[in-house]
Design a protein around this motif. Structure first.
Motif, PDB file in Angstrom:
ATOM      1  N   VAL A 151      16.634   6.206   1.038  1.00 52.78           N
ATOM      2  CA  VAL A 151      16.713   7.631   1.366  1.00 52.78           C
ATOM      3  C   VAL A 151      16.623   8.491   0.113  1.00 52.78           C
ATOM      4  CG1 VAL A 151      19.234   7.997   1.315  1.00 52.78           C
ATOM      5  CG2 VAL A 151      17.803   9.258   2.956  1.00 52.78           C
ATOM      6  N   LEU A 152      17.074   7.962  -1.024  1.00 50.55           N
ATOM      7  CA  LEU A 152      16.922   8.739  -2.260  1.00 50.55           C
ATOM      8  C   LEU A 152      15.443   8.854  -2.619  1.00 50.55           C
ATOM      9  CD1 LEU A 152      19.971   7.439  -4.347  1.00 50.55           C
ATOM     10  CD2 LEU A 152      19.696   9.708  -3.309  1.00 50.55           C
ATOM     11  N   ARG A 153      14.692   7.769  -2.438  1.00 47.15           N
ATOM     12  CA  ARG A 153      13.244   7.837  -2.680  1.00 47.15           C
ATOM     13  C   ARG A 153      12.580   8.796  -1.683  1.00 47.15           C
ATOM     14  NH1 ARG A 153      13.072   1.906  -3.170  1.00 47.15           N
ATOM     15  NH2 ARG A 153      11.781   1.953  -1.299  1.00 47.15           N
ATOM     16  N   ALA A 154      13.010   8.734  -0.412  1.00 49.73           N
ATOM     17  CA  ALA A 154      12.445   9.632   0.609  1.00 49.73           C
ATOM     18  C   ALA A 154      12.739  11.091   0.261  1.00 49.73           C
ATOM     19  CB  ALA A 154      13.010   9.296   1.986  1.00 49.73           C
ATOM     20  N   TRP A 155      13.939  11.345  -0.252  1.00 50.20           N
ATOM     21  CA  TRP A 155      14.310  12.706  -0.660  1.00 50.20           C
ATOM     22  C   TRP A 155      13.408  13.181  -1.796  1.00 50.20           C
ATOM     23  CZ3 TRP A 155      16.290  14.146  -5.511  1.00 50.20           C
ATOM     24  CH2 TRP A 155      16.722  15.475  -5.598  1.00 50.20           C
ATOM     25  N   ARG A 156      13.207  12.313  -2.779  1.00 54.02           N
ATOM     26  CA  ARG A 156      12.364  12.651  -3.920  1.00 54.02           C
ATOM     27  C   ARG A 156      10.930  12.939  -3.465  1.00 54.02           C
ATOM     28  NH1 ARG A 156      12.944  13.655  -9.577  1.00 54.02           N
ATOM     29  NH2 ARG A 156      11.335  12.581 -10.731  1.00 54.02           N
ATOM     30  N   GLU A 157      10.432  12.095  -2.557  1.00 54.56           N
ATOM     31  CA  GLU A 157       9.053  12.271  -2.087  1.00 54.56           C
ATOM     32  C   GLU A 157       8.895  13.529  -1.231  1.00 54.56           C
ATOM     33  OE1 GLU A 157       8.008   8.522  -0.247  1.00 54.56           O
ATOM     34  OE2 GLU A 157       8.346   7.498  -2.166  1.00 54.56           O
ATOM     35  N   ALA A 158       9.944  13.894  -0.505  1.00 54.87           N
ATOM     36  CA  ALA A 158       9.859  15.077   0.365  1.00 54.87           C
ATOM     37  C   ALA A 158       9.778  16.366  -0.445  1.00 54.87           C
ATOM     38  CB  ALA A 158      11.059  15.128   1.306  1.00 54.87           C
ATOM     39  N   GLY A 159      10.247  16.345  -1.688  1.00 53.11           N
ATOM     40  CA  GLY A 159      10.254  17.554  -2.484  1.00 53.11           C
ATOM     41  C   GLY A 159      11.258  18.560  -1.938  1.00 53.11           C
ATOM     42  N   ALA A 160      11.142  19.799  -2.394  1.00 52.85           N
ATOM     43  CA  ALA A 160      12.142  20.801  -2.030  1.00 52.85           C
ATOM     44  C   ALA A 160      11.681  21.705  -0.893  1.00 52.85           C
ATOM     45  CB  ALA A 160      12.490  21.641  -3.257  1.00 52.85           C
ATOM     46  N   GLY A 161      10.416  21.586  -0.458  1.00 57.14           N
ATOM     47  CA  GLY A 161       9.874  22.483   0.564  1.00 57.14           C
ATOM     48  C   GLY A 161      10.314  22.092   1.970  1.00 57.14           C
ATOM     49  N   PRO A 162       9.613  22.655   2.967  1.00 54.41           N
ATOM     50  CA  PRO A 162       9.952  22.335   4.359  1.00 54.41           C
ATOM     51  C   PRO A 162       9.828  20.833   4.602  1.00 54.41           C
ATOM     52  CG  PRO A 162       8.387  24.162   4.246  1.00 54.41           C
ATOM     53  CD  PRO A 162       8.496  23.598   2.859  1.00 54.41           C
ATOM     54  N   LEU A 163      10.715  20.317   5.418  1.00 55.26           N
ATOM     55  CA  LEU A 163      10.689  18.884   5.716  1.00 55.26           C
ATOM     56  C   LEU A 163       9.583  18.574   6.723  1.00 55.26           C
ATOM     57  CD1 LEU A 163      14.518  18.332   5.915  1.00 55.26           C
ATOM     58  CD2 LEU A 163      12.967  17.027   4.447  1.00 55.26           C
ATOM     59  N   GLY A 164       8.927  17.443   6.532  1.00 57.51           N
ATOM     60  CA  GLY A 164       7.924  16.978   7.486  1.00 57.51           C
ATOM     61  C   GLY A 164       8.507  15.896   8.371  1.00 57.51           C
TER      62      GLY A 164
END
Lengths: 184, 184
Positions: A151-164
């Motif tokens: 989930v930390l990697r997923a958070w990093r990949e999602a960036g700070a913008g709107p969630l997909g």
């Protein structure tokens, strides 16, 4: 299951198609269903909140604030409760970051992205210490569970913008992965 | 809970902070946790698959193929199993369409968007009939549960492209709604 002195056996109840844990003494059927773990990656100024566990399993290792949902609450309420219990953090949930299935141990994890709704964190009863980590400071070798890595990697990949679309089990845990366009 | 002739009482077990259902005879603690319902909006040529329920609750009403997750499976596996059991449908999962909390009855629903992986549907044992409906044909007044309404609307709003963030409880069920930027 904290069976203690009970006398549970596996039996197929009438009208069912599979064995259920049944008390041979009183006939109670203990339906064993997957449990929902919910938690949050709580970010502040690009850092993430981790808690060092004061309880087993994995005492002394780091995790995001997360735990089992209780009856009578929504997943979001459960995630906020866990953040408060483990890190005295009042969080605002932004959306679903990941959904993981840990079939081996009967868990479904619904993990959110969140930020502090009010300033301040402190170790709750189940934590030895809590703090925000820069990405490069995260104690990767001392994380409590594989899904904390995920989930930390997923958070990093999602960036700070709107969630997909939420992340699902990663390639190294292929079984839970979707197969868009074909059967898995 | 199919307690039958058992003698369960509510007690706070040692080391816990809330009452748990406990057998007064044998001491077994029946942890009551929310259960995960998983299912799919299965689409074909813009139509959606609905099943008319052959079982209670809501016998005779229409629903998407969905049901309780079992131990040992992932949410995706459970959704595929339910589609097969209820509509003899082999489905391919595209992604998470919605996550709903029905706190009142202790449910978390993880609902996917899917399509047929192989052609053909037929009523399974738990269905009276199954068929694909055009949007304008959907029997809105004969849907089995509120969340069937919710997820069909979420499916329509998502369109046919890549899935974004999953839908959550709609405004008419405010309690589960996220409050981005503030505590709910």
């Amino acid at each position: 299951m904290s069976a203690g002195t009970t006398n549970f056996v596996r039996r197929v109840p009438a009208g069912e198609d599979r064995e259920r844990l049944t008390c041979a003494d009183c006939g109670f059927v203990a339906y064993e269903n997957p449990k929902v773990v919910t938690g949050s990656v709580v970010a502040q100024d690009g850092k993430v909140l981790l808690c060092r566990r004061a309880i087993e399993p994995r005492r002394g290792f780091w995790t995001i604030p997360a735990g089992y949902m209780e009856l009578g609450e929504t997943v979001e309420e459960a995630a906020r409760r866990e953040a408060f219990e483990e890190a005295c953090a009042e969080i605002a949930i932004e959306g679903v970051l990941a959904i993981y299935s840990i079939a081996r141990i009967g868990q479904v994890q619904v993990l959110f992205r969140a930020h502090l709704a009010t300033p301040g964190i402190a170790a709750g009863e189940e934590s030895l210490e809590v703090r925000f980590f820069d990405w490069d400071e995260i104690p990767w070798d001392d994380l409590a569970f594989p899904s904390v890595h995920w989930v930390l990697r997923a958070w990093r990949e999602a960036g700070a913008g709107p969630l997909g679309a939420p992340a699902t089990n990663p390639p190294e845990d292929r079984r839970g992965v979707h197969a868009p366009g074909g059967a898995a």
